[in-house]
Design an enzyme around this catalytic site. Structure first.
Site, PDB file in Angstrom:
ATOM      1  N   TRP A 150       3.166 -22.282  26.454  1.00 58.26           N
ATOM      2  CA  TRP A 150       3.642 -22.730  25.138  1.00 58.26           C
ATOM      3  C   TRP A 150       5.164 -22.844  25.099  1.00 58.26           C
ATOM      4  O   TRP A 150       5.853 -21.947  25.609  1.00 58.26           O
ATOM      5  CB  TRP A 150       3.198 -21.696  24.096  1.00 58.26           C
ATOM      6  CG  TRP A 150       3.892 -21.812  22.776  1.00 58.26           C
ATOM      7  CD1 TRP A 150       5.086 -21.249  22.419  1.00 58.26           C
ATOM      8  CD2 TRP A 150       3.433 -22.542  21.631  1.00 58.26           C
ATOM      9  NE1 TRP A 150       5.407 -21.590  21.120  1.00 58.26           N
ATOM     10  CE2 TRP A 150       4.412 -22.373  20.611  1.00 58.26           C
ATOM     11  CE3 TRP A 150       2.303 -23.329  21.357  1.00 58.26           C
ATOM     12  CZ2 TRP A 150       4.287 -22.961  19.348  1.00 58.26           C
ATOM     13  CZ3 TRP A 150       2.186 -23.896  20.089  1.00 58.26           C
ATOM     14  CH2 TRP A 150       3.160 -23.709  19.110  1.00 58.26           C
ATOM     15  N   ILE A 151       5.686 -23.916  24.478  1.00 57.90           N
ATOM     16  CA  ILE A 151       7.111 -23.962  24.148  1.00 57.90           C
ATOM     17  C   ILE A 151       7.277 -24.387  22.695  1.00 57.90           C
ATOM     18  O   ILE A 151       6.430 -25.085  22.136  1.00 57.90           O
ATOM     19  CB  ILE A 151       7.925 -24.906  25.066  1.00 57.90           C
ATOM     20  CG1 ILE A 151       7.692 -26.382  24.751  1.00 57.90           C
ATOM     21  CG2 ILE A 151       7.595 -24.657  26.536  1.00 57.90           C
ATOM     22  CD1 ILE A 151       8.672 -27.318  25.482  1.00 57.90           C
ATOM     23  N   GLU A 199      14.759 -23.211   8.173  1.00 55.75           N
ATOM     24  CA  GLU A 199      14.830 -22.788   9.562  1.00 55.75           C
ATOM     25  C   GLU A 199      15.831 -23.697  10.277  1.00 55.75           C
ATOM     26  O   GLU A 199      16.091 -24.829   9.858  1.00 55.75           O
ATOM     27  CB  GLU A 199      13.460 -22.916  10.233  1.00 55.75           C
ATOM     28  CG  GLU A 199      12.394 -22.038   9.577  1.00 55.75           C
ATOM     29  CD  GLU A 199      11.132 -21.938  10.432  1.00 55.75           C
ATOM     30  OE1 GLU A 199      10.888 -20.844  10.970  1.00 55.75           O
ATOM     31  OE2 GLU A 199      10.405 -22.927  10.563  1.00 55.75           O
ATOM     32  N   ASP A 257      10.982 -24.295  19.775  1.00 53.04           N
ATOM     33  CA  ASP A 257      12.350 -24.756  19.497  1.00 53.04           C
ATOM     34  C   ASP A 257      13.281 -24.830  20.712  1.00 53.04           C
ATOM     35  O   ASP A 257      13.340 -23.886  21.508  1.00 53.04           O
ATOM     36  CB  ASP A 257      13.047 -23.802  18.521  1.00 53.04           C
ATOM     37  CG  ASP A 257      12.219 -23.427  17.320  1.00 53.04           C
ATOM     38  OD1 ASP A 257      11.046 -23.823  17.260  1.00 53.04           O
ATOM     39  OD2 ASP A 257      12.744 -22.731  16.442  1.00 53.04           O
ATOM     40  N   TRP A 304       1.531 -19.739  20.650  1.00 55.31           N
ATOM     41  CA  TRP A 304       2.763 -19.035  20.337  1.00 55.31           C
ATOM     42  C   TRP A 304       2.592 -17.525  20.532  1.00 55.31           C
ATOM     43  O   TRP A 304       1.562 -16.956  20.186  1.00 55.31           O
ATOM     44  CB  TRP A 304       3.189 -19.333  18.887  1.00 55.31           C
ATOM     45  CG  TRP A 304       4.500 -18.718  18.527  1.00 55.31           C
ATOM     46  CD1 TRP A 304       5.724 -19.257  18.728  1.00 55.31           C
ATOM     47  CD2 TRP A 304       4.700 -17.432  17.924  1.00 55.31           C
ATOM     48  NE1 TRP A 304       6.694 -18.386  18.296  1.00 55.31           N
ATOM     49  CE2 TRP A 304       6.103 -17.263  17.798  1.00 55.31           C
ATOM     50  CE3 TRP A 304       3.862 -16.414  17.496  1.00 55.31           C
ATOM     51  CZ2 TRP A 304       6.665 -16.114  17.244  1.00 55.31           C
ATOM     52  CZ3 TRP A 304       4.415 -15.269  16.948  1.00 55.31           C
ATOM     53  CH2 TRP A 304       5.808 -15.128  16.830  1.00 55.31           C
ATOM     54  N   SER A 355      15.111 -18.121  17.685  1.00 57.22           N
ATOM     55  CA  SER A 355      16.054 -19.215  17.943  1.00 57.22           C
ATOM     56  C   SER A 355      17.504 -18.897  17.629  1.00 57.22           C
ATOM     57  O   SER A 355      17.813 -17.993  16.851  1.00 57.22           O
ATOM     58  CB  SER A 355      15.624 -20.455  17.167  1.00 57.22           C
ATOM     59  OG  SER A 355      14.432 -20.932  17.740  1.00 57.22           O
ATOM     60  N   GLN A 363      12.305 -21.689  23.223  1.00 59.51           N
ATOM     61  CA  GLN A 363      11.331 -20.671  22.879  1.00 59.51           C
ATOM     62  C   GLN A 363      10.102 -20.872  23.769  1.00 59.51           C
ATOM     63  O   GLN A 363       9.549 -21.985  23.839  1.00 59.51           O
ATOM     64  CB  GLN A 363      10.947 -20.792  21.403  1.00 59.51           C
ATOM     65  CG  GLN A 363      12.120 -20.561  20.452  1.00 59.51           C
ATOM     66  CD  GLN A 363      12.366 -19.082  20.203  1.00 59.51           C
ATOM     67  OE1 GLN A 363      11.630 -18.436  19.484  1.00 59.51           O
ATOM     68  NE2 GLN A 363      13.406 -18.548  20.822  1.00 59.51           N
TER      69      GLN A 363
END
Ligand SMILES: *[C@@H]1O[C@H](CO)[C@@H](O)[C@H](O)[C@H]1NC(C)=O
Ligand SMILES: *[C@@H]1O[C@H](CO)[C@@H](O)[C@H](O)[C@H]1NC(C)=O
Ligand SMILES: *[C@@H]1O[C@H](CO)[C@@H](O)[C@H](O)[C@H]1NC(C)=O
Ligand SMILES: *[C@@H]1O[C@H](CO)[C@@H](O)[C@H](O)[C@H]1NC(C)=O
Length: 575
Positions: free
Chosen positions: A59-60, A240, A62, A86, A122, A78
């Site tokens: 998973w990736i 965000e 930001d 996630w 982040s 991330q």
């Protein structure tokens, strides 16, 4: 076999628990506890992108702390080292000399000290005087509070800056004095003022009001909260990944974050956790009082301008001092199911880095893929001066159409038959939903059918439509993936944005689409309107993917020029 049955068992677990097993952490991420640490044992390559940024697996989300330092581009992001959903988030790290070919390094920042023991979320990089980079990021502390931490490279002589040190005096900014500790994250790159103070903002909210809380510091370590946020907007919810930077009103160069003076306007962008879309405004920065004032040319409530009207989130820009440009990165997530992600063994990509400039009308930004992407262009097919009659189409063959860069210029001989514009159409996405690619029009829909099967049972349509308004013509750009796949259970949202061009004066519209197996990333009118979609065809895969130009409008349109390149695969993190 054993691997397969294990994965499908886990998929079943995910299915059964979707409703009651999904925990929402601080309103930000769906947490699939059972799937978080399931290593990807199978990595499915059918839908993997080839020239978009991806690690080999997992998973990736930001992009974090992008920067240019001593001739090297750094991209952190991330990343879950242990699974395709996630969780277990660290800052993975890749380096590049062109932002197209990437080399993967060991994670740079990961939970190891109390101030980030429950997560390293982040943040951004700032290059300090003396050419010293610093990273500010959000850590999740033992009380699950969101705190802001600093990290420095361990060895400035290491050209890749592999190791980062998190001093024990962290956190350097804590959520005190009324700040909601579950809504306080994603510090920006800092900028320096004439009073010798650094400034940065952090995303937050109070009730329904989204905001960019401001801090100042003389030494970059002790930060004091300013009396007022840099800016806020009611009804937008949690902000965000805020981003704040100047753009030049003249010329084609980017501007460093700390520059100030005549000939600059400012961009403030927020990613809205409420809608999972971003928006930005253009405006003025009153440096004496540290206030940002939008210029009022677009809505400041989430319904206004976006970098990308499609699947695009958590973006961040940086100033590339090497090429004197401002570059945008952003995350595009999967539109298939969690079970699909687990069985694919990966989830999430970064968009192709884009150069950001102010449009000469000063009402919006323009974005364009970095020039370096063109080094991947291989076999070319082109078409000149070809009329596409009403209801007609043209196949572009001779390249692998699942991995291509397509540029096309359309010429409109007449706008006579344009459909009347209804003033109640205020939302371009809704208008694209109402008038998809198969709905005949006057001028348009015309554009491309990407990732199409031979008989067009599957297709992802990228197109324009022109309407006749009271005083002027209105141009709409859409992505319609409603027929992108015969596979059931996929999310196939239609996306749309207005195109701010004087179509009557120009009589022309251009389109560029980057097609990469499971992504179509499009740039309308030289980058005035951008849309990204994730799609998962079942037939239009690999060499079986086709590309067409189509025209479902009454008015004929002319392709004055089309160029389509098959794209080579760069070095991508070791795969
Ligand atoms: C703080 O933010 C969280 C996450 O959005 C929210 O659930 C909570 O209600 C907020 N608390 C207060 C006091 O507003
Ligand atoms: C720092 O990096 C340089 C270049 O890679 C290396 O030669 C040197 O040994 C490193 N210093 C330390 C203390 O690790
Ligand atoms: C702020 O927004 C909320 C929700 O959108 C709304 O209910 C409230 O009335 C607004 N407050 C102000 C001061 O406009
Ligand atoms: C990611 O994926 C789902 C659909 O598959 C969507 O609902 C969600 O809002 C997306 N975007 C972000 C930024 O999480």
């Amino acid at each position: 076999m054993a691997i397969l049955s294990r994965i499908s068992l886990l998929a079943a677990v995910a299915l059964c628990c979707l409703r009651n097993g999904v925990v929402d952490v601080e309103g930000s991420h769906d947490v699939y506890q059972e799937l978080m640490s399931v290593p990807a044992e199978v990595v499915d390559s059918k839908y993997r992108t080839q020239f978009h940024f991806q690690p080999p697996r997992n998973w990736i989300n930001d992009p974090n702390g992008p920067m240019y330092y001593n001739g090297i581009y750094h991209l952190f992001y991330q990343y879950n080292p242990y699974g395709a959903v996630w969780g277990n988030i660290v800052w993975a790290h890749s380096v590049s000399t062109d932002m197209i070919n990437w080399k993967a390094l060991e994670p740079a920042i990961y939970p190891s000290k109390p101030f980030g023991v429950n997560g390293c979320w982040s943040g951004s990089a700032t290059i300090l005087p003396g050419n010293k980079p610093a990273i500010l990021y959000t850590g999740i502390d033992p009380q699950n509070r969101q705190v802001q931490n600093i990290a420095f490279p361990k060895n400035l002589s290491d050209p890749y800056l592999r190791e980062w040190v998190k001093p024990d005096y962290n956190p350097i900014i804590a959520p005190v004095n009324g700040i909601n500790a579950s809504a306080f994250r994603d510090p920006t790159t800092a900028w320096h003022g004439p009073d010798g103070h650094w400034r940065l903002v952090i995303g937050s909210k109070r009730k329904h009001r989204g905001m960019a809380i401001m801090y100042r510091s003389r030494d970059f370590i002790h930060w004091i909260r300013a009396k007022h946020p840099l800016h806020s907007a009611n009804g937008t919810g949690m902000w965000e990944c805020p981003d704040f930077y100047p753009v030049a009103t003249q010329g084609k160069l980017g501007v460093d974050t700390s520059e100030y003076g005549a000939g600059l306007k400012y961009v403030l962008k927020a990613s809205l956790d409420l809608t999972r879309y971003e928006y930005y405004t253009l405006g003025y920065y009153l440096r004496d009082v540290d206030k940002y004032v939008p210029d009022g040319t677009s809505a400041d409530d989430g319904s206004g301008l976006r970098y990308d009207y499609g699947n695009f989130y958590a973006s961040k820009t940086f100033y590339d001092a090497g090429k004197k440009r401002r570059v945008l990165l952003g995350w595009s997530n999967e539109s298939d199911s969690r079970q699909d992600d687990v069985s694919k063994g990966w989830a999430g990509i970064q968009i192709i880095p884009r150069v950001v400039l102010l449009d000469s009308n000063e009402r919006q930004l323009i974005q364009w893929p970095i020039k370096e992407l063109e080094t991947l262009r291989g076999k070319l097919v082109s078409v000149q001066k070809k009329k596409i009659k009403s209801g007609g189409s043209l196949e572009i063959s001779g390249i692998m159409a699942s991995q291509a860069d397509v540029e096309v210029a359309f010429e409109l001989s007449s706008l006579e038959k344009a459909e009347p514009f209804d003033a109640s159409w205020t939302d371009p996405q809704k208008l694209c939903e109402l008038k998809g690619a198969d709905v005949k029009g006057g001028v348009g829909p015309f554009g491309l059918l990407a990732l199409a099967s031979a008989n067009r049972q599957e297709q992802t349509a990228v197109f324009f439509r022109i309407f006749k308004g009271l005083n002027s013509f209105v141009a709409l750009m859409c992505h319609d993936p409603s027929k992108s796949s015969l596979r059931p259970g996929l999310s196939k949202p239609i996306y749309g944005g207005w195109v701010d061009v004087d179509i009557q004066k120009n009589g022309k519209l251009s389109l560029r689409s980057l097609i990469d197996h499971s992504v179509v990333e499009s740039f309308g009118a030289e980058g005035r309107t951008c849309i990204t979609s994730r799609v998962y065809p079942s037939l239009a895969v690999g060499n079986a993917a086709h590309l067409f130009v189509f025209n479902n409008g009454e008015e004929d349109v002319k392709v004055s020029e089309l160029k389509a390149w098959e794209m080579r695969k760069p070095l991508m993190n070791g795969i």
